[in-house]
Design a protein around this motif. Structure first.
Motif, PDB file in Angstrom:
ATOM      1  N   TYR A 274       0.828  -1.214   0.000  1.00  0.00           N
ATOM      2  CA  TYR A 274       0.000   0.000   0.000  1.00  0.00           C
ATOM      3  C   TYR A 274       0.858   1.257   0.000  1.00  0.00           C
ATOM      4  CZ  TYR A 274      -3.927   3.092   0.758  1.00  0.00           C
ATOM      5  OH  TYR A 274      -4.871   4.071   0.587  1.00  0.00           O
ATOM      6  N   PHE A 275       1.854   1.280   0.869  1.00  0.00           N
ATOM      7  CA  PHE A 275       2.647   2.502   1.028  1.00  0.00           C
ATOM      8  C   PHE A 275       3.582   2.747  -0.163  1.00  0.00           C
ATOM      9  CE2 PHE A 275       2.537   2.590   5.978  1.00  0.00           C
ATOM     10  CZ  PHE A 275       1.203   2.972   5.937  1.00  0.00           C
ATOM     11  N   PHE A 276       3.918   1.696  -0.908  1.00  0.00           N
ATOM     12  CA  PHE A 276       4.819   1.893  -2.059  1.00  0.00           C
ATOM     13  C   PHE A 276       4.145   1.491  -3.359  1.00  0.00           C
ATOM     14  CE2 PHE A 276       7.724   1.745   1.548  1.00  0.00           C
ATOM     15  CZ  PHE A 276       8.339   2.959   1.337  1.00  0.00           C
ATOM     16  N   VAL A 304       4.888  -5.049   7.379  1.00  0.00           N
ATOM     17  CA  VAL A 304       3.664  -5.387   8.115  1.00  0.00           C
ATOM     18  C   VAL A 304       2.525  -5.430   7.109  1.00  0.00           C
ATOM     19  CG1 VAL A 304       2.071  -4.591   9.920  1.00  0.00           C
ATOM     20  CG2 VAL A 304       4.527  -4.169  10.160  1.00  0.00           C
ATOM     21  N   SER A 305       1.542  -6.277   7.399  1.00  0.00           N
ATOM     22  CA  SER A 305       0.362  -6.234   6.541  1.00  0.00           C
ATOM     23  C   SER A 305      -0.856  -5.814   7.373  1.00  0.00           C
ATOM     24  CB  SER A 305       0.197  -7.596   5.872  1.00  0.00           C
ATOM     25  OG  SER A 305      -0.916  -8.233   6.283  1.00  0.00           O
ATOM     26  N   VAL A 306      -1.667  -4.955   6.805  1.00  0.00           N
ATOM     27  CA  VAL A 306      -2.917  -4.514   7.436  1.00  0.00           C
ATOM     28  C   VAL A 306      -4.026  -4.893   6.456  1.00  0.00           C
ATOM     29  CG1 VAL A 306      -4.252  -2.507   8.204  1.00  0.00           C
ATOM     30  CG2 VAL A 306      -1.807  -2.657   8.746  1.00  0.00           C
ATOM     31  N   LEU A 367     -12.673  -0.781  12.596  1.00  0.00           N
ATOM     32  CA  LEU A 367     -11.950  -1.961  12.109  1.00  0.00           C
ATOM     33  C   LEU A 367     -10.499  -1.608  11.794  1.00  0.00           C
ATOM     34  CD1 LEU A 367     -12.186  -4.912  10.969  1.00  0.00           C
ATOM     35  CD2 LEU A 367     -12.764  -3.859   8.777  1.00  0.00           C
ATOM     36  N   LEU A 368     -10.309  -0.517  11.067  1.00  0.00           N
ATOM     37  CA  LEU A 368      -8.953  -0.124  10.662  1.00  0.00           C
ATOM     38  C   LEU A 368      -8.116   0.262  11.886  1.00  0.00           C
ATOM     39  CD1 LEU A 368      -7.193   0.360   8.122  1.00  0.00           C
ATOM     40  CD2 LEU A 368      -7.932   2.747   8.187  1.00  0.00           C
ATOM     41  N   GLY A 418      -5.274   9.567   4.707  1.00  0.00           N
ATOM     42  CA  GLY A 418      -6.554   9.112   5.242  1.00  0.00           C
ATOM     43  C   GLY A 418      -6.418   8.156   6.414  1.00  0.00           C
ATOM     44  N   VAL A 419      -5.346   7.372   6.433  1.00  0.00           N
ATOM     45  CA  VAL A 419      -5.220   6.360   7.489  1.00  0.00           C
ATOM     46  C   VAL A 419      -5.158   6.993   8.888  1.00  0.00           C
ATOM     47  CG1 VAL A 419      -3.658   4.614   8.437  1.00  0.00           C
ATOM     48  CG2 VAL A 419      -4.307   4.542   6.017  1.00  0.00           C
TER      49      VAL A 419
END
Lengths: 475, 73
Positions: A274-276, A304-306, A367-368, A418-419
């Motif tokens: 996501y970040f890259f 890490v995975s979210v 949830l997030l 947004g996170v």
């Protein structure tokens, strides 16, 4: 008081250094105010970073503070230092417009808590900065008060919504400024203007008498040229406020105390898929280089995975649509023509989501947040880009991130900001590079709730090891 | 984009009517163009959050007690 420094030299001082020189008597508050006003007069016709400049009021306060200091009395750590406020932050007796035509004649009867706290710490409020109308947008292309321009290249935008604060600080017209951040409005202009800005943990800083955009995500935070400056301003404004019931009694600390502790042993999380993903190449390169710098300084980088991170932009757009439309409902019906075209459209759209859309977005936030709090068992902070691109041309409503693909500006600009907005986590934007056109690139450090001190510590270590924050626009 | 949330001007007119918003006809197309993709994404999020695995997740909404409420007088 005596000084051999010129006005041009004075405005180049970091806020912390300016405060030290006032305390030692080497520089007077009047000199600092005059230097800032001179700089505003030199550049702001071009930048449109300010809506109101308090030339006379600021000089009057500065003279009073000079007298106080001669008598051995200092108001606080920011005594005599000129700073600016985004124009959605109320100041008693002084026009506060939120960048709008609708509030053009509003004179607040009370200071916002953050304005009062800055005054108590000795800061001199030198002006109110331009912004995206009512903070609902990310370009600061304001139809009522002028399009704000980027000091690094006035043909480019300053991002937003706190674009005036970002441009004002980068252009050396104030030693720091306050912005507000709902979906990224402090961090985006910090990154695009090459300065530092923090979105605090939700509730860490009072929103009392700050004109809302979206109540459940709004925050106020400082924007400065260095991490140390930001921490100093944060010291002045953080903490519970009985007038804002959403500010818990979590103790505040001295946010400058750990700035020299380094990053040895700190675990930095990244979410590679996501970040890259979906970045302009100079942004990816700069943030990867920043991670390498942190590793060189003794931190470790952990992947890490979210699981549910995808969906955050929609949740943000839904909440940021619905809440402003509730606040603006009467004005939208009575004075629709007094809004700029883009904000009017967004407010109309916000009326057309269902309550279920809104509540599912608020459930998604829970949830997030739970997933990020779980991830913080294995890392101390996350690092990611602040936004996926560098400054676009002024007035553009779309952006090209991948070659040949035009995307809606609003959704694209929120890809990473947004996170923290949804999860309520603190996030520090720090300059970490430049693109091939010498436009700034920024990264975000995302921390655990109320762990702003650790973000400042990492940011300070990065600035100690790099020089991006020392470069200045040639405006 | 989901077929179900491709909006036309008539759909926007109906939504505006339901909201009690007197939307000028010349704005219906503008709203439809921007709202359609957003509602598609929102409906996708609706489906995610309606899944059985998330049934226990409560929304982030807060009831804030004003300062002093509950203090002994």
């Amino acid at each position: 008081m005596s000084t051999t420094r010129t006005s041009s030299e004075l405005v180049e001082l970091p806020l912390a250094r300016a405060a030290e020189l006032v305390e030692s008597g080497d520089v007077s508050p009047v000199e600092l105010v005059d230097a800032c006003v001179e700089r505003i007069d030199a550049v702001d016709d071009q930048l449109r970073a300010y809506i109101t400049v308090y030339r006379d009021e600021a000089r009057e306060v500065a003279r009073a503070q000079e007298t106080m200091q001669r008598a051995g009395h200092r108001l606080g750590t920011l005594h005599g230092v000129p700073v600016a406020l985004k124009d959605n932050i109320a100041m008693r007796g002084l026009r506060t417009t939120a960048g709008s035509k609708i509030l053009d004649g509003w004179i607040p009867e009370e200071d916002a808590t953050v304005a009062a706290r800055l005054k108590s710490s000795g800061a001199i409020l030198i002006g109110k900065t331009n912004m995206h109308e009512f903070a609902w947008g990310g370009t600061s292309a304001n139809p009522h008060h002028g399009f704000v321009r980027n000091p690094w290249n006035p043909e480019r935008f300053p991002a937003g919504s706190s674009g005036g604060s970002g441009a004002a600080v980068a252009a050396r017209t104030a030693f720091g400024a306050l912005g507000t951040d709902t979906g990224g409005s402090i961090r985006l202009p910090s990154a695009i203007n090459g300065i530092v800005g923090i979105r605090p943990t939700i509730g860490r800083v009072s929103n009392f008498n700050v004109i809302p955009l979206a109540w459940s995500m709004d925050t106020v935070g400082p924007m400065c040229r260095t991490v140390e400056d930001c921490a100093l301003m944060f010291n002045a404004i953080a903490g519970a406020d009985p007038r804002d019931g959403a500010t818990p009694n979590v103790p505040v600390t001295d946010y400058t105390a750990d700035l020299r502790r380094g990053v040895e042993g700190v675990r930095i999380g990244v979410i590679p898929d996501y970040f890259f993903h979906h970045l302009q190449p100079p942004v990816e390169r700069s943030v990867r280089d920043a991670l390498a710098t942190f590793e060189h300084l003794g931190a470790t980088v952990v992947e890490v995975s979210v699981d549910n991170i995808h969906g955050n932009i929609s949740a943000q757009l839904t909440i940021e649509s619905c809440e402003p439309s509730a606040y603006h409902q009467r004005w939208l019906r009575e004075r629709p023509e007094d809004y700029g075209d883009d904000v009017r459209l967004l407010l109309e759209i916000g009326e057309m989501h269902s309550a279920v859309h809104y509540l599912q977005a608020q459930r998604y936030r829970a949830l997030l947040r739970a997933e990020f709090l779980e991830a913080f068992r294995s890392v101390d902070v996350f690092v990611c880009p602040t936004l996926p691109f560098t400054a676009t041309k002024v007035g553009e409503m779309s952006v090209e991130i991948e070659h040949g693909v035009e995307e809606d500006m609003l959704a694209a600009i929120m890809q990473f900001t947004g996170v923290p907005s949804l999860t309520g986590l603190p996030s520090l934007a720090v300059p970490c590079g430049f693109d091939d056109d010498a436009l700034p690139v920024g990264m975000q450090l995302i921390g655990q709730p109320f762990d702003e001190a650790r973000l400042f510590r990492l940011g300070a270590a990065f600035q100690e090891a790099t020089d991006f924050h020392t470069r200045a626009p040639t405006l | 984009m989901d077929q179900e949330t491709q909006l036309d001007e008539a759909a926007v007119r109906a939504l505006a009517l339901a909201a009690g918003l007197a939307l000028p006809a010349e704005r219906e197309g503008l709203v439809a163009e921007q709202l359609g993709p957003w509602l598609s994404a929102a409906n996708q999020l609706n489906r995610k959050m309606a899944a059985e695995e998330h049934r226990a997740v409560a929304p982030i909404t807060a009831f804030v007690h004003p300062a002093g409420e509950g203090d002994e007088s």
